[in-house]
Design an enzyme around this catalytic site. Structure first.
Site, PDB file in Angstrom:
ATOM      1  N   SER A   1     -33.750  41.335 -20.647  1.00 34.10           N
ATOM      2  CA  SER A   1     -34.300  39.998 -20.889  1.00 34.10           C
ATOM      3  C   SER A   1     -35.184  40.076 -22.132  1.00 34.10           C
ATOM      4  O   SER A   1     -34.839  40.785 -23.095  1.00 34.10           O
ATOM      5  CB  SER A   1     -35.060  39.505 -19.644  1.00 34.10           C
ATOM      6  OG  SER A   1     -35.562  38.208 -19.863  1.00 34.10           O
ATOM      7  N   SER A   2     -36.319  39.415 -22.152  1.00 30.92           N
ATOM      8  CA  SER A   2     -37.186  39.406 -23.338  1.00 30.92           C
ATOM      9  C   SER A   2     -38.552  38.856 -22.945  1.00 30.92           C
ATOM     10  O   SER A   2     -38.648  38.028 -22.032  1.00 30.92           O
ATOM     11  CB  SER A   2     -36.574  38.491 -24.417  1.00 30.92           C
ATOM     12  OG  SER A   2     -37.522  38.208 -25.425  1.00 30.92           O
TER      13      SER A   2
ATOM     14  N   TYR B 163     -32.463  30.511 -26.309  1.00 30.72           N
ATOM     15  CA  TYR B 163     -32.640  31.961 -26.081  1.00 30.72           C
ATOM     16  C   TYR B 163     -33.706  32.211 -25.019  1.00 30.72           C
ATOM     17  O   TYR B 163     -33.474  32.940 -24.053  1.00 30.72           O
ATOM     18  CB  TYR B 163     -33.028  32.618 -27.408  1.00 30.72           C
ATOM     19  CG  TYR B 163     -33.325  34.102 -27.315  1.00 30.72           C
ATOM     20  CD1 TYR B 163     -32.285  35.026 -27.243  1.00 30.72           C
ATOM     21  CD2 TYR B 163     -34.634  34.580 -27.334  1.00 30.72           C
ATOM     22  CE1 TYR B 163     -32.552  36.392 -27.182  1.00 30.72           C
ATOM     23  CE2 TYR B 163     -34.903  35.936 -27.277  1.00 30.72           C
ATOM     24  CZ  TYR B 163     -33.858  36.834 -27.201  1.00 30.72           C
ATOM     25  OH  TYR B 163     -34.127  38.192 -27.136  1.00 30.72           O
TER      26      TYR B 163
ATOM     27  N   LYS C  69     -33.048  33.670 -21.208  1.00 32.80           N
ATOM     28  CA  LYS C  69     -33.669  34.929 -20.796  1.00 32.80           C
ATOM     29  C   LYS C  69     -34.508  34.715 -19.530  1.00 32.80           C
ATOM     30  O   LYS C  69     -34.590  35.603 -18.675  1.00 32.80           O
ATOM     31  CB  LYS C  69     -34.537  35.493 -21.927  1.00 32.80           C
ATOM     32  CG  LYS C  69     -33.747  36.000 -23.125  1.00 32.80           C
ATOM     33  CD  LYS C  69     -32.875  37.184 -22.770  1.00 32.80           C
ATOM     34  CE  LYS C  69     -32.342  37.916 -23.994  1.00 32.80           C
ATOM     35  NZ  LYS C  69     -31.399  38.998 -23.636  1.00 32.80           N
TER      36      LYS C  69
HETATM   37  N1  LIG Z   1     -34.593  43.293 -31.026  1.00 26.89           N
HETATM   38  C1  LIG Z   1     -35.624  42.760 -30.387  1.00 26.89           C
HETATM   39  O1  LIG Z   1     -36.735  42.624 -30.930  1.00 26.89           O
HETATM   40  C2  LIG Z   1     -35.472  42.318 -28.948  1.00 26.89           C
HETATM   41  C3  LIG Z   1     -36.610  41.900 -28.246  1.00 26.89           C
HETATM   42  C4  LIG Z   1     -36.476  41.484 -26.941  1.00 26.89           C
HETATM   43  C5  LIG Z   1     -35.242  41.483 -26.321  1.00 26.89           C
HETATM   44  N2  LIG Z   1     -34.153  41.902 -27.024  1.00 26.89           N
HETATM   45  C6  LIG Z   1     -32.859  41.893 -26.339  1.00 26.89           C
HETATM   46  O2  LIG Z   1     -32.280  43.185 -26.373  1.00 26.89           O
HETATM   47  C7  LIG Z   1     -30.851  43.078 -26.397  1.00 26.89           C
HETATM   48  C8  LIG Z   1     -30.287  43.837 -27.577  1.00 26.89           C
HETATM   49  O3  LIG Z   1     -30.853  43.315 -28.757  1.00 26.89           O
HETATM   50  P1  LIG Z   1     -30.717  44.053 -30.165  1.00 26.89           P
HETATM   51  O4  LIG Z   1     -31.778  43.468 -31.024  1.00 26.89           O
HETATM   52  O5  LIG Z   1     -30.622  45.522 -29.967  1.00 26.89           O
HETATM   53  O6  LIG Z   1     -29.288  43.420 -30.628  1.00 26.89           O
HETATM   54  P2  LIG Z   1     -28.377  43.704 -31.874  1.00 26.89           P
HETATM   55  O7  LIG Z   1     -28.963  44.674 -32.820  1.00 26.89           O
HETATM   56  O8  LIG Z   1     -27.996  42.378 -32.389  1.00 26.89           O
HETATM   57  O9  LIG Z   1     -27.111  44.412 -31.181  1.00 26.89           O
HETATM   58  C9  LIG Z   1     -26.297  43.679 -30.364  1.00 26.89           C
HETATM   59  C10 LIG Z   1     -25.121  44.534 -29.894  1.00 26.89           C
HETATM   60  O10 LIG Z   1     -24.255  43.689 -29.130  1.00 26.89           O
HETATM   61  C11 LIG Z   1     -22.977  43.568 -29.776  1.00 26.89           C
HETATM   62  N3  LIG Z   1     -22.573  42.170 -29.561  1.00 26.89           N
HETATM   63  C12 LIG Z   1     -23.164  41.053 -30.024  1.00 26.89           C
HETATM   64  N4  LIG Z   1     -22.515  39.952 -29.592  1.00 26.89           N
HETATM   65  C13 LIG Z   1     -21.487  40.392 -28.810  1.00 26.89           C
HETATM   66  C14 LIG Z   1     -20.460  39.751 -28.093  1.00 26.89           C
HETATM   67  N5  LIG Z   1     -20.367  38.407 -28.052  1.00 26.89           N
HETATM   68  N6  LIG Z   1     -19.581  40.505 -27.391  1.00 26.89           N
HETATM   69  C15 LIG Z   1     -19.669  41.853 -27.404  1.00 26.89           C
HETATM   70  N7  LIG Z   1     -20.628  42.535 -28.087  1.00 26.89           N
HETATM   71  C16 LIG Z   1     -21.518  41.806 -28.783  1.00 26.89           C
HETATM   72  C17 LIG Z   1     -23.231  43.966 -31.222  1.00 26.89           C
HETATM   73  O11 LIG Z   1     -22.091  44.488 -31.874  1.00 26.89           O
HETATM   74  P3  LIG Z   1     -21.041  43.503 -32.617  1.00 26.89           P
HETATM   75  O12 LIG Z   1     -21.835  42.578 -33.486  1.00 26.89           O
HETATM   76  O13 LIG Z   1     -20.128  44.411 -33.365  1.00 26.89           O
HETATM   77  O14 LIG Z   1     -20.338  42.776 -31.519  1.00 26.89           O
HETATM   78  C18 LIG Z   1     -24.270  45.080 -31.019  1.00 26.89           C
HETATM   79  O15 LIG Z   1     -23.643  46.275 -30.589  1.00 26.89           O
HETATM   80  C19 LIG Z   1     -30.546  41.570 -26.433  1.00 26.89           C
HETATM   81  O16 LIG Z   1     -30.316  41.096 -25.127  1.00 26.89           O
HETATM   82  C20 LIG Z   1     -31.836  40.981 -26.994  1.00 26.89           C
HETATM   83  O17 LIG Z   1     -32.020  39.631 -26.616  1.00 26.89           O
HETATM   84  C21 LIG Z   1     -34.224  42.318 -28.328  1.00 26.89           C
END
Ligand SMILES: NC(=O)c1ccc[n+]([C@@H]2O[C@H](COP(=O)([O-])OP(=O)(O)OC[C@H]3O[C@@H](n4cnc5c(N)ncnc54)[C@H](OP(=O)(O)O)[C@@H]3O)[C@@H](O)[C@H]2O)c1
Length: 253
Positions: A138-139, A152, A156
Site C-alpha cells: 500500500s502507501s 492512487y 491504496k
Molecule cells: N516509490 C515510492 O516512493 C513508493 C512509496 C509508497 C508506495 N509505493 C508502492 O510500491 C509499489 C512499487 O512501486 P515502485 O515505485 O517500486 O514502482 P516502479 O518503479 O514503477 O516499478 C513498478 C514495477 O511494476 C511493473 N509494472 C507496472 N505496471 C504494470 C502492469 N500493469 N502489469 C505488470 N507489471 C507492471 C514495472 O515494470 P514494467 O513497467 O516493465 O511493466 C515495474 O517492474 C507500488 O505499489 C507503489 O504504489 C511506492
C-alpha cells in the site's frame, strides 16, 4: 535470525524495478523460489537470469496485470511451475496522476483488482502451504492526506480495508494477510527521482517531513516485506506496517 524462507515459493507482481525488484532479489537471496512478472520483456528476462544465478528456481513472464484473464492464467502457470505458492506479494500500482475518470478506472483495475484477483486465484495454493502469507504493498498516501484528491490514495486505502477483512476470513486456514505502506522511496528511475527533477518544491517539502532526512530505499522496504512474508513473522496478520522513516505524523494506536 533465520526467516525460514529457504524453499518457499513466492509470487511477486511488478518485480523488475524499484521495490518489487528489491523484494524478489532479497527473497531469492534467502533461498526462496520466485515467480515474477512485469510488462517489459528484456527486463523480465534479465531479472530471471540474475535470480537464477543465485541457485533458486525462478519463472518470469511479461504480463499486464490489468488484463484480468491473462493475469490469472499467468498466476496459475507460475504456481504450477514452482510447485505451489507460499507467499504472494501484489506490488504493481497504476501510480498517481491526474484526477480524471479514466485514471480512477485504471487505478481501480490495477491497484485493487489485480490484488483481489491475485489473492483469489492463489488462495487454494496459499491454504495448502501451511505458512501462506500475502503482503500487499500500500502507501502512506492511504493514511494521511497527500497531493490532493487522487485515485492512487483512495485505492491504496481500499487495499488496507480489504487486507484486514481478508486476514480475518482466511486466518482459520492458516493464511496471514498484511499490508506494508512505504513512505517516499528514492531510486534511479523511480517516481521520486522524477519529482526531484520536475517538482523540486514538492521534493524539498517531502524531505523536510522526514525527521531522519532520508527517503527510504527499495532494499529497506524489501527487508520489512521479507520479514512479514516469512514464517518468522508468524504473529503478524491484519496489520498495516508503515515503513516511512517518520514521514507520517499521525499517532498509530
Ligand atoms: N516509490 C515510492 O516512493 C513508493 C512509496 C509508497 C508506495 N509505493 C508502492 O510500491 C509499489 C512499487 O512501486 P515502485 O515505485 O517500486 O514502482 P516502479 O518503479 O514503477 O516499478 C513498478 C514495477 O511494476 C511493473 N509494472 C507496472 N505496471 C504494470 C502492469 N500493469 N502489469 C505488470 N507489471 C507492471 C514495472 O515494470 P514494467 O513497467 O516493465 O511493466 C515495474 O517492474 C507500488 O505499489 C507503489 O504504489 C511506492
Amino acid at each position: 535470525m533465520d526467516l525460514g524462507l529457504r524453499g518457499k515459493k513466492a509470487i511477486v507482481t511488478g518485480a523488475t524495478k524499484g521495490i518489487g525488484r528489491a523484494i524478489v532479489y532479497l527473497l531469492a537471496a534467502e533461498g526462496a523460489d520466485i515467480g515474477l512478472c512485469a510488462r517489459t520483456e528484456d527486463e523480465v528476462a534479465q531479472a530471471v537470469r540474475e535470480i537464477s544465478a543465485r541457485g533458486v528456481n525462478v519463472v518470469g513472464e511479461t504480463v499486464n496485470v490489468r488484463d484480468g484473464e491473462a493475469y490469472k492464467a499467468w498466476l496459475e502457470r507460475a504456481a504450477a511451475a514452482l510447485g505451489g505458492c507460499d507467499i504472494f506479494i501484489p506490488n504493481v500500482s497504476a501510480g498517481g496522476g491526474m484526477d480524471s475518470e479514466k485514471n480512477w478506472v485504471k487505478a481501480f483495475e490495477v491497484d485493487v483488482m489485480h490484488t483481489v484477483r491475485g489473492c483469489e486465484t492463489l488462495m487454494p495454493h496459499l491454504e495448502r502451504s501451511g505458512t501462506g502469507s500475502i503482503v500487499i504493498i500500500s502507501s502512506t498516501n492511504a493514511v494521511e492526506t497527500f497531493g490532493g484528491p487522487m485515485a492512487y490514495n483512495a485505492m491504496k486505502a481500499a487495499l488496507l480495508t480489504y487486507s484486514k477483512q481478508l486476514s480475518q476470513h482466511v486466518g482459520k486456514k492458516g493464511v496471514r494477510v498484511n499490508c506494508v505502506s512505504p513512505g517516499p522511496v528514492y531510486f534511479d528511475g523511480g517516481a521520486w527521482e522524477l519529482v526531484k527533477g520536475t517538482m523540486p518544491k514538492l521534493y524539498d517539502w517531502a524531505m523536510k517531513q522526514i525527521p531522519g532526512g532520508k527517503m527510504g530505499t527499495p532494499e529497506e522496504v524489501a527487508r520489512v516485506v521479507a520479514f512479514i512474508a516469512s514464517p518468522a513473522g508468524s504473529l503478524v496478520t491484519g496489520a498495516n506496517v508503515i515503513a516511512d522513516n517518520g514521514f507520517t505524523k499521525r499517532v498509530q494506536f
